[in-house]
Every structure is written in C-alpha cells, then in structure tokens.
Design an enzyme around this catalytic site. Structure first.
Site, PDB file in Angstrom:
ATOM      1  N   GLY A  47      20.194  43.305  87.793  1.00  0.00           N
ATOM      2  CA  GLY A  47      20.937  42.105  87.575  1.00  0.00           C
ATOM      3  C   GLY A  47      20.866  41.512  87.260  1.00  0.00           C
ATOM      4  O   GLY A  47      22.324  40.709  86.291  1.00  0.00           O
ATOM      5  N   GLY A  48      20.009  40.048  88.643  1.00  0.00           N
ATOM      6  CA  GLY A  48      20.059  39.186  87.627  1.00  0.00           C
ATOM      7  C   GLY A  48      18.171  38.381  88.123  1.00  0.00           C
ATOM      8  O   GLY A  48      17.338  39.156  88.763  1.00  0.00           O
ATOM      9  N   MET A  49      17.952  37.071  87.827  1.00  0.00           N
ATOM     10  CA  MET A  49      16.450  37.171  87.948  1.00  0.00           C
ATOM     11  C   MET A  49      16.983  35.417  88.159  1.00  0.00           C
ATOM     12  O   MET A  49      17.479  34.637  87.392  1.00  0.00           O
ATOM     13  CB  MET A  49      15.397  37.179  86.530  1.00  0.00           C
ATOM     14  CG  MET A  49      14.033  36.897  87.623  1.00  0.00           C
ATOM     15  SD  MET A  49      13.386  36.975  89.439  1.00  0.00           S
ATOM     16  CE  MET A  49      12.551  36.139  89.883  1.00  0.00           C
ATOM     17  N   GLU A  50      16.399  34.458  89.195  1.00  0.00           N
ATOM     18  CA  GLU A  50      17.047  33.778  89.690  1.00  0.00           C
ATOM     19  C   GLU A  50      16.172  32.455  89.087  1.00  0.00           C
ATOM     20  O   GLU A  50      16.260  31.524  89.838  1.00  0.00           O
ATOM     21  CB  GLU A  50      17.317  33.622  91.532  1.00  0.00           C
ATOM     22  CG  GLU A  50      15.636  33.613  92.011  1.00  0.00           C
ATOM     23  CD  GLU A  50      14.974  35.410  92.176  1.00  0.00           C
ATOM     24  OE1 GLU A  50      15.742  36.206  91.444  1.00  0.00           O
ATOM     25  OE2 GLU A  50      14.556  35.002  92.463  1.00  0.00           O
ATOM     26  N   ASN A  51      15.215  32.822  87.847  1.00  0.00           N
ATOM     27  CA  ASN A  51      15.087  30.902  87.397  1.00  0.00           C
ATOM     28  C   ASN A  51      15.629  30.094  87.539  1.00  0.00           C
ATOM     29  O   ASN A  51      16.519  29.864  87.159  1.00  0.00           O
ATOM     30  CB  ASN A  51      15.048  31.607  85.952  1.00  0.00           C
ATOM     31  CG  ASN A  51      14.123  33.101  85.744  1.00  0.00           C
ATOM     32  OD1 ASN A  51      13.109  33.503  86.342  1.00  0.00           O
ATOM     33  ND2 ASN A  51      14.591  33.744  85.149  1.00  0.00           N
ATOM     34  N   HIS A 101      24.459  35.405  94.591  1.00  0.00           N
ATOM     35  CA  HIS A 101      23.459  36.443  95.599  1.00  0.00           C
ATOM     36  C   HIS A 101      22.346  35.648  94.594  1.00  0.00           C
ATOM     37  O   HIS A 101      21.358  34.843  94.692  1.00  0.00           O
ATOM     38  CB  HIS A 101      23.036  37.751  95.103  1.00  0.00           C
ATOM     39  CG  HIS A 101      21.521  37.722  95.624  1.00  0.00           C
ATOM     40  ND1 HIS A 101      20.685  38.668  96.434  1.00  0.00           N
ATOM     41  CD2 HIS A 101      20.260  37.939  94.592  1.00  0.00           C
ATOM     42  CE1 HIS A 101      20.259  39.023  96.844  1.00  0.00           C
ATOM     43  NE2 HIS A 101      19.446  38.156  95.586  1.00  0.00           N
ATOM     44  N   GLU A 102      22.607  35.285  93.178  1.00  0.00           N
ATOM     45  CA  GLU A 102      20.918  34.644  92.293  1.00  0.00           C
ATOM     46  C   GLU A 102      21.478  32.717  92.649  1.00  0.00           C
ATOM     47  O   GLU A 102      20.837  31.867  92.848  1.00  0.00           O
ATOM     48  CB  GLU A 102      21.460  34.084  90.712  1.00  0.00           C
ATOM     49  CG  GLU A 102      21.955  35.935  90.085  1.00  0.00           C
ATOM     50  CD  GLU A 102      20.509  36.826  91.202  1.00  0.00           C
ATOM     51  OE1 GLU A 102      19.135  36.069  91.038  1.00  0.00           O
ATOM     52  OE2 GLU A 102      21.087  38.453  91.345  1.00  0.00           O
ATOM     53  N   HIS A 146      19.764  31.894  95.866  1.00  0.00           N
ATOM     54  CA  HIS A 146      18.035  31.761  95.507  1.00  0.00           C
ATOM     55  C   HIS A 146      17.984  30.333  95.468  1.00  0.00           C
ATOM     56  O   HIS A 146      16.694  29.610  95.318  1.00  0.00           O
ATOM     57  CB  HIS A 146      18.173  33.189  94.349  1.00  0.00           C
ATOM     58  CG  HIS A 146      16.960  33.876  95.173  1.00  0.00           C
ATOM     59  ND1 HIS A 146      16.237  34.426  96.008  1.00  0.00           N
ATOM     60  CD2 HIS A 146      18.231  35.224  94.606  1.00  0.00           C
ATOM     61  CE1 HIS A 146      16.270  35.832  95.989  1.00  0.00           C
ATOM     62  NE2 HIS A 146      17.287  36.422  94.916  1.00  0.00           N
ATOM     63  N   GLU A 149      14.524  37.174 100.316  1.00  0.00           N
ATOM     64  CA  GLU A 149      15.921  38.549 100.052  1.00  0.00           C
ATOM     65  C   GLU A 149      16.517  38.546 101.062  1.00  0.00           C
ATOM     66  O   GLU A 149      17.691  38.618 101.064  1.00  0.00           O
ATOM     67  CB  GLU A 149      15.849  40.048  99.119  1.00  0.00           C
ATOM     68  CG  GLU A 149      14.797  39.786  98.035  1.00  0.00           C
ATOM     69  CD  GLU A 149      16.170  39.340  96.909  1.00  0.00           C
ATOM     70  OE1 GLU A 149      17.119  38.788  96.752  1.00  0.00           O
ATOM     71  OE2 GLU A 149      15.411  38.570  95.900  1.00  0.00           O
ATOM     72  N   ASP A 175       5.740  47.672  92.858  1.00  0.00           N
ATOM     73  CA  ASP A 175       7.408  47.885  92.801  1.00  0.00           C
ATOM     74  C   ASP A 175       8.253  48.734  92.985  1.00  0.00           C
ATOM     75  O   ASP A 175       9.130  48.983  93.522  1.00  0.00           O
ATOM     76  CB  ASP A 175       7.569  48.859  91.456  1.00  0.00           C
ATOM     77  CG  ASP A 175       7.274  47.758  90.570  1.00  0.00           C
ATOM     78  OD1 ASP A 175       7.373  46.659  90.040  1.00  0.00           O
ATOM     79  OD2 ASP A 175       7.722  48.422  88.916  1.00  0.00           O
ATOM     80  N   TYR A 203      15.927  43.625 101.366  1.00  0.00           N
ATOM     81  CA  TYR A 203      17.204  42.940 101.863  1.00  0.00           C
ATOM     82  C   TYR A 203      17.965  43.568 102.708  1.00  0.00           C
ATOM     83  O   TYR A 203      18.645  43.007 103.077  1.00  0.00           O
ATOM     84  CB  TYR A 203      18.284  43.579  99.864  1.00  0.00           C
ATOM     85  CG  TYR A 203      17.227  43.403  98.974  1.00  0.00           C
ATOM     86  CD1 TYR A 203      18.450  42.584  98.438  1.00  0.00           C
ATOM     87  CD2 TYR A 203      16.271  43.419  98.333  1.00  0.00           C
ATOM     88  CE1 TYR A 203      18.131  41.969  96.408  1.00  0.00           C
ATOM     89  CE2 TYR A 203      15.890  43.674  97.211  1.00  0.00           C
ATOM     90  CZ  TYR A 203      16.093  42.640  95.992  1.00  0.00           C
ATOM     91  OH  TYR A 203      16.117  41.589  95.259  1.00  0.00           O
TER      92      TYR A 203
END
Ligand code: ZN
Length: 457
Positions: free
Chosen positions: A94-98, A121-122, A125, A144, A202, A210
C-alpha cells in the site's frame, strides 16, 4: 530519492543530500520519467506524466491537515518535506514510508478522494518507525503498533471517534481472520518474535505487529486512563528516542519511568496482562480497546444489509436510507455484512447493484474487492466481467483471486487448488506473473498454484 535535497549536475548525475540520520531500510531510490506537482506548503506529488494530474487532484490540500494534527499530537515534523511518489501498479505494498518521500500504490487514486486517508498511516511513521525505530525486526510492533495507534489518534481528531472506531473494527476483524488462519498459538502471533533459521521473515509481516501491537499501545493508554496524559507521554517518548533504534525494553522502561505511580502499582505484572505475556505469548490480545463509538455507524449499515437480505424487498425502507455521505469504511462494513448474508435471495444483488452505482461502479479498491466477492458468492454472472477486470488490474491476479475466494469461502482446506483452477478458468484468469513484478511478489504465491504451472484441468 527520499532525501532532504537534490541537484542535477552535468551528465545526468544527481546528487542527493539527507540531513537527518536514518536506518538503512529507509533509503530508497526511484528511477524513471517522473514529474511533480505542488499539493501543499511542504508537499508535492510525484508520478509518471500520465498520472500526475490525477494525483494532484486527489491530494491537493489534504496532506497539510494530517501533518498539522500529527505535529500537534506527537511533536515537530522533523523531515522538512512530505512528498508522495505514486509507483507503478507492480509496487506490491500500500505504501512505504521513506522519509521526505513516501512511496505509494496508484490504487490510492480512487478518483473521488475516498482513499486519501490511507496516507495518515504513512504520515504517522514520520514519528513512529522513522524517528523512533525498532532495533530488530523481531519487534516490528514498535514501528507498526505505535503507528496504528498514532494513525487512529490523527483520524479521531480529523474524522471523529465513530469513524475511527469503525475502521479499527475492520482491523480487528482482519486480526481475527489472521489468527484463525494461522492458529492463535502460532509462534509468530507474539509481539516479540524470534526470527531464526527456518522462519521466513516475510511471514512476520502479518496482522499481529499491526493490530495486536495497536491493542498493546491502547492498553498502555488504558493504564494511564487520561488521553491527554498519554498523548504527552507519546511526545516525550518520541523526543527521548528520536533518531535512535530501540527495543521494547527501552519503550516499556521509559513508560514506567514516565509514570512512576504506575510503576509503583506494579502494572507490568497484573495477572493476565503482564507486559511479558503481551510480548512473549502468542494469541489473541488480552485487552481490546473499546470500539463501541463505531456502533452508531455500524447500526444503520447492519440494518440496511438486513433489508437487502429479505426475501421480499422493502424498497420504501431501503430508499429511505441515504448512503451518499457514507465514507469508505462504513461502506466496507455494509458490504461485509451483505457478503456474510450472501447468497441473497434471487434478484436482490442485481437491484442492489443498480441502486448503488457508488458501490458497484466504484474505482476505490477496497469497495471493488468487496463488490467482486459479492458478485462471486451470488453467482452474478452479468458482472463477472468486473471481477475479471479487477483481477487483471492487479499485478498478482492469482494472489488476488486467492483473496477473493478465501473471503467468499469458496476454498476448503481439502481442495483449494482444484477450486482455484476452476474459478480461474471460469473467469479467464491465467496463472501468469508479469516480468516486471517486484521480487517479493514473484515468490508470494500465497498458497496458490505455482505461477509457472501448466493449464489446470
Ligand atoms: Zn506501517
């Protein structure tokens, strides 16, 4: 790249500068024909040219409000910019919070802003995960669980507690489903997991860190008993450990230090709720936060689903319910109830489809997924093409098909592959994987037939 600043030098050489220290997993680089558009005083959207207008329309003006609420709750936003990069559909998350530049799936572009809140959510983070980081992946809940809590605090401020509790109830249902699928006693259903040889990292990426993590943070808030005091603790926690990687012992030690009266009471060892049990025992959370404010939104959705499940439809009562103002998770809740009651009496789903184009023609991926499940469970052949289109829009149609069918309970433990193959043939879905698929997706068959396998017969 996720960086504070960058400049292009001669010969297509780009130099990036990151002012703040970050853990290595947050370094990310995207290469392509990428353009940007401003959507706020410190935010831009980035995308390939074909998507940039849609991205700007969807996010113009919305990010700043979330950032401002986050700062009010958790302290200064330290990363300067908050930009969003829309990845190609093959991006498997869904997303990656870089930091400075969150990478997200283009699925968030629903066209009607109905999924913009996913970015909360992102954004959360930015304090939990990016600023205070788990020192080991065995304690992923520190990233999370705290982020889920922060996300729901921001959501409560922006959308109110009823809607936030409804969304949290959806999360709790996913945790229930995960624990039922894996068995509550599965060793990965602990907050502190041991990633040893034989454990696929994984597999640790599941609902437990979460949603069980969220329950533990909610339990800490419950021990404090005052939201303002707990918010102040979260700010102090971020300030204490910013730019550091820490363990749960650091977190809980600081909690007890910050609230000496709770330490004195021995809250870490209340029978049944011991901190040690939270961390080291698999299973359902010993404490669940009160989500009852969500009932005021669930009730009308429950009643409407009941009306649609009747043998003889009471159209007057159905038409009296106006769903135009229902936000995504209320609609998701309604559709989940319809799915549970499915198959509905003959003809009801067709009428439902015609009555609510907002649902049956939605581009919102959460609604599309549920609608496809309802179509399948009710054998609504007239709309099979929508299921096919949805599956083909997914980079991993096999995994998407598994998800669809698991939810509609097509799959039995005995013959999942045979049933999957039949369903796939019926819907003309082929077990192929796109060559540009992100590596983790290629190996994620999710219990599906081997993507390289020949035709199923
Ligand atoms: Zn996250």
């Amino acid at each position: 790249m996720s960086a504070t600043s960058w400049e292009k030098q001669k010969d297509n050489t780009f130099v990036f500068k990151m002012s703040q220290p970050i853990p290595s997993y947050l370094i990310a680089l995207a290469v392509g024909d990428i353009v940007s558009a401003d959507v706020g005083p410190r935010s831009r959207v980035w995308a390939e040219p074909c998507l940039i207008e849609a991205a700007k329309k969807e996010y113009d003006g919305v990010i700043e409000e979330f950032l401002t609420v986050g700062e009010k709750l958790f302290g200064p936003y330290v990363w300067g910019r908050y930009d969003i990069l829309f990845m190609p559909p093959s991006f498997p998350f869904g997303g990656m919070e870089n930091p400075c530049l969150t990478f997200v799936t283009p699925c968030l572009l629903a066209g009607d802003r109905s999924l913009v809140d996913v970015i909360i959510h992102e954004i959360s983070h930015s304090w939990f995960g990016n600023l205070v980081t788990n020192a080991t992946w065995g304690e992923f809940w520190l990233n999370e669980g705290f982020t889920m809590y922060a996300q729901r605090r921001i959501s409560t401020e922006v959308y109110g507690s009823a809607y936030t509790c409804l969304e949290a109830a959806t999360g709790r249902a996913l945790l229930r489903q995960h624990m039922d699928n894996t068995g509550e006693d599965h060793p990965l259903n602990k907050l502190r997991v041991v990633i040893e040889p034989g454990v696929n990292p994984d597999d640790t990426y599941n609902e437990t860190p979460y949603e069980k993590g969220y329950c533990f943070v909610s339990y800490l808030a419950h021990l404090v008993g005052d939201q303002n005091k707990f918010d102040a603790f979260l700010q102090a926690y971020v300030n204490q450990f910013k730019f550091q990687s820490i363990t749960a012992d650091d977190t809980l030690g600081f909690f007890l230090e910050y609230f000496p009266e709770l330490k004195e009471k021995g809250v870490e060892s209340i029978p049944g709720f011991e901190f040690d049990r939270w961390l080291n025992t698999p299973g359902w959370p010993p404490y669940l936060p009160d989500l009852s404010p969500g009932e005021q939104l669930m009730k009308p959705a429950d009643e409407l689903a009941e009306l649609w499940a009747a043998d003889s439809l009471n159209m007057e009562a159905i038409e009296a319910v106006d769903i135009t103002a229902w936000r995504t998770y209320q609609l998701v809740y309604f559709l989940d109830q319809v799915l549970q009651k499915s198959p509905l009496p003959e003809g009801n789903v067709e009428r439902l489809s015609n009555m609510y184009p907002k649902i049956s023609k939605a581009l919102n991926a959460e609604l599309r997924l549920r609608w496809c499940q309802i179509v399948l469970k009710n054998n609504l052949e007239a709309e099979y093409s929508k299921v096919k289109d949805f599956l083909h829009s997914q980079v991993r149609p096999w995994a998407a098909l598994c998800t669809l069918l698991v939810h509609v309970q097509f799959i039995t433990h005995q013959y999942p592959q045979v049933l999957l193959c039949r369903a796939a043939l019926h819907l003309s879905i082929h077990p192929s994987t796109h060559p540009s698929t992100h590596p983790p997706v290629c190996t994620d068959s999710g219990g599906c037939p081997d993507p390289g396998a020949g035709p199923c017969t």
